[in-house]
Scaffold this motif. Structure first.
Motif, PDB file in Angstrom:
ATOM      1  N   LEU A 286      49.950  44.059  23.324  1.00 33.17           N
ATOM      2  CA  LEU A 286      49.543  42.979  24.220  1.00 33.17           C
ATOM      3  C   LEU A 286      48.243  42.320  23.770  1.00 33.17           C
ATOM      4  CD1 LEU A 286      50.394  44.592  27.675  1.00 33.17           C
ATOM      5  CD2 LEU A 286      51.628  42.742  26.508  1.00 33.17           C
ATOM      6  N   VAL A 287      47.283  43.121  23.336  1.00 36.56           N
ATOM      7  CA  VAL A 287      45.984  42.569  22.968  1.00 36.56           C
ATOM      8  C   VAL A 287      45.980  42.029  21.536  1.00 36.56           C
ATOM      9  CG1 VAL A 287      43.535  43.125  22.625  1.00 36.56           C
ATOM     10  CG2 VAL A 287      44.732  43.969  24.649  1.00 36.56           C
ATOM     11  N   ALA A 288      46.477  42.813  20.580  1.00 38.24           N
ATOM     12  CA  ALA A 288      46.388  42.405  19.174  1.00 38.24           C
ATOM     13  C   ALA A 288      47.482  41.411  18.783  1.00 38.24           C
ATOM     14  CB  ALA A 288      46.451  43.635  18.274  1.00 38.24           C
ATOM     15  N   ALA A 289      48.708  41.669  19.170  1.00 41.96           N
ATOM     16  CA  ALA A 289      49.810  40.808  18.732  1.00 41.96           C
ATOM     17  C   ALA A 289      49.993  39.597  19.645  1.00 41.96           C
ATOM     18  CB  ALA A 289      51.104  41.602  18.652  1.00 41.96           C
TER      19      ALA A 289
ATOM     20  N   GLY B 115      47.674  38.478  21.801  1.00 44.49           N
ATOM     21  CA  GLY B 115      46.413  37.766  22.001  1.00 44.49           C
ATOM     22  C   GLY B 115      45.912  37.767  23.435  1.00 44.49           C
ATOM     23  N   MET B 116      46.390  38.694  24.239  1.00 44.67           N
ATOM     24  CA  MET B 116      45.927  38.762  25.632  1.00 44.67           C
ATOM     25  C   MET B 116      44.526  39.354  25.685  1.00 44.67           C
ATOM     26  SD  MET B 116      49.118  40.121  27.865  1.00 44.67           S
ATOM     27  CE  MET B 116      50.624  39.198  28.012  1.00 44.67           C
ATOM     28  N   SER B 117      43.799  38.983  26.710  1.00 43.78           N
ATOM     29  CA  SER B 117      42.497  39.604  26.946  1.00 43.78           C
ATOM     30  C   SER B 117      42.748  41.000  27.519  1.00 43.78           C
ATOM     31  CB  SER B 117      41.694  38.765  27.938  1.00 43.78           C
ATOM     32  OG  SER B 117      42.305  38.803  29.221  1.00 43.78           O
ATOM     33  N   TYR B 118      41.693  41.813  27.540  1.00 40.66           N
ATOM     34  CA  TYR B 118      41.826  43.141  28.133  1.00 40.66           C
ATOM     35  C   TYR B 118      42.230  43.024  29.603  1.00 40.66           C
ATOM     36  CZ  TYR B 118      39.511  45.201  24.039  1.00 40.66           C
ATOM     37  OH  TYR B 118      39.198  45.616  22.769  1.00 40.66           O
ATOM     38  N   GLU B 119      41.670  42.026  30.294  1.00 38.35           N
ATOM     39  CA  GLU B 119      41.978  41.829  31.705  1.00 38.35           C
ATOM     40  C   GLU B 119      43.462  41.508  31.899  1.00 38.35           C
ATOM     41  OE1 GLU B 119      39.488  40.106  30.123  1.00 38.35           O
ATOM     42  OE2 GLU B 119      37.740  41.130  30.945  1.00 38.35           O
TER      43      GLU B 119
ATOM     44  N   ALA C 248      45.949  42.184  29.838  1.00 36.39           N
ATOM     45  CA  ALA C 248      46.741  43.363  29.476  1.00 36.39           C
ATOM     46  C   ALA C 248      46.698  44.397  30.596  1.00 36.39           C
ATOM     47  CB  ALA C 248      46.230  43.965  28.169  1.00 36.39           C
ATOM     48  N   ALA C 249      45.548  44.547  31.225  1.00 31.95           N
ATOM     49  CA  ALA C 249      45.434  45.498  32.339  1.00 31.95           C
ATOM     50  C   ALA C 249      46.349  45.084  33.495  1.00 31.95           C
ATOM     51  CB  ALA C 249      43.988  45.581  32.814  1.00 31.95           C
ATOM     52  N   ARG C 250      46.422  43.783  33.780  1.00 29.63           N
ATOM     53  CA  ARG C 250      47.320  43.310  34.845  1.00 29.63           C
ATOM     54  C   ARG C 250      48.774  43.593  34.491  1.00 29.63           C
ATOM     55  NH1 ARG C 250      43.620  39.088  35.476  1.00 29.63           N
ATOM     56  NH2 ARG C 250      44.746  37.693  34.089  1.00 29.63           N
ATOM     57  N   VAL C 251      49.147  43.302  33.242  1.00 30.03           N
ATOM     58  CA  VAL C 251      50.534  43.534  32.822  1.00 30.03           C
ATOM     59  C   VAL C 251      50.887  45.016  32.927  1.00 30.03           C
ATOM     60  CG1 VAL C 251      52.100  43.476  30.827  1.00 30.03           C
ATOM     61  CG2 VAL C 251      50.657  41.505  31.331  1.00 30.03           C
TER      62      VAL C 251
ATOM     63  N   SER D 247      40.359  52.031  26.502  1.00 31.21           N
ATOM     64  CA  SER D 247      40.480  53.402  26.005  1.00 31.21           C
ATOM     65  C   SER D 247      41.769  53.573  25.199  1.00 31.21           C
ATOM     66  CB  SER D 247      40.451  54.372  27.185  1.00 31.21           C
ATOM     67  OG  SER D 247      40.665  55.682  26.747  1.00 31.21           O
ATOM     68  N   ARG D 248      42.877  53.035  25.712  1.00 30.02           N
ATOM     69  CA  ARG D 248      44.158  53.137  25.004  1.00 30.02           C
ATOM     70  C   ARG D 248      44.085  52.434  23.644  1.00 30.02           C
ATOM     71  NH1 ARG D 248      48.405  51.832  29.958  1.00 30.02           N
ATOM     72  NH2 ARG D 248      48.076  53.798  31.066  1.00 30.02           N
ATOM     73  N   ILE D 249      43.468  51.275  23.622  1.00 30.70           N
ATOM     74  CA  ILE D 249      43.356  50.529  22.359  1.00 30.70           C
ATOM     75  C   ILE D 249      42.462  51.266  21.381  1.00 30.70           C
ATOM     76  CG2 ILE D 249      42.438  48.410  21.322  1.00 30.70           C
ATOM     77  CD1 ILE D 249      43.595  46.928  23.760  1.00 30.70           C
ATOM     78  N   ASN D 250      41.369  51.824  21.864  1.00 36.37           N
ATOM     79  CA  ASN D 250      40.465  52.573  20.990  1.00 36.37           C
ATOM     80  C   ASN D 250      41.183  53.772  20.382  1.00 36.37           C
ATOM     81  OD1 ASN D 250      37.952  53.130  19.756  1.00 36.37           O
ATOM     82  ND2 ASN D 250      37.560  54.698  21.325  1.00 36.37           N
ATOM     83  N   ARG D 251      41.927  54.516  21.210  1.00 35.23           N
ATOM     84  CA  ARG D 251      42.675  55.666  20.705  1.00 35.23           C
ATOM     85  C   ARG D 251      43.788  55.215  19.759  1.00 35.23           C
ATOM     86  NH1 ARG D 251      43.833  57.498  25.961  1.00 35.23           N
ATOM     87  NH2 ARG D 251      41.842  57.907  26.900  1.00 35.23           N
TER      88      ARG D 251
END
Length: 183
Positions: free
Chosen positions: A122-125, A127-131, A133-136, A146-150
């Motif tokens: 969602l974020v990298a491919a 292009g969504m913001s963290y916000e 992606a969190a809503r989705v 945290s999920r993206i960092n891991r």
């Protein structure tokens, strides 16, 4: 087929109008003149397709407009490089390595947990913001971060990436590209 004298006169009288139209399209006198020349030449070459009794000037305008649109589409894909400086600095690595890298990335992505893969996608491919992606994902921003960092850490481990030197072209390709600048 030779062009009839009356059609030839009509073509010649249309040139100033074609030029004005071409200038309005391009905003450049040289490109406009090239368009007019191309339209008139195409008109001469395809004169057998002209319907006698119809408006020759309108027919030539259509040819010019179509040429302009074709040129415009080509120019959108091209990079102007009049002195060749851009081409001189460009280097494209072999396609097969890119394909293998892509397959390795897909394999590494498949080894991530569903939550990590979803967050990275969602974020990298997408292009969504963290916000966003969190809503989705129906979770909070901290969880997405945290999920993206891991996921990034797992991807680096799965791909054998230890430092920034391991990213991008291989050392051999970089060295080859550097050698080209010396010659």
């Amino acid at each position: 087929m030779p062009v009839e004298t009356s059609i030839e006169k009509q073509m010649l009288s249309a040139i100033p109008h074609l030029r004005a139209f071409a200038v309005s399209l391009t905003g450049d006198l040289d490109r406009a003149d090239d368009l007019v020349q191309g339209a008139v030449l195409t008109g001469i070459e395809k004169i057998d397709q002209f319907q006698p009794g119809t408006n020759l000037q309108a027919w030539l305008f259509t040819i010019l407009r179509n040429q302009f649109r074709t040129d415009y589409r080509k120019r959108k894909r091209e990079v102007e490089d009049p002195n060749g400086a851009w081409a001189e600095k460009s280097f494209t690595g072999p396609a097969q390595e890119s394909r293998l890298d892509f397959e390795d990335m897909l394999e590494a992505l498949s080894r991530l947990s569903v939550e990590q893969r979803e967050a990275v996608w969602l974020v990298a491919a997408e292009g969504m913001s963290y916000e966003e992606a969190a809503r989705v994902c129906q979770t909070n921003i901290g969880t997405i971060k945290s999920r993206i960092n891991r996921a990034r850490a797992n991807l680096a481990k799965n791909l054998g990436i230890d430092d920034d030197e391991d990213l991008g072209p291989t050392r051999m390709i970089r060295a080859t590209a550097m050698m080209e600048t010396f010659f």
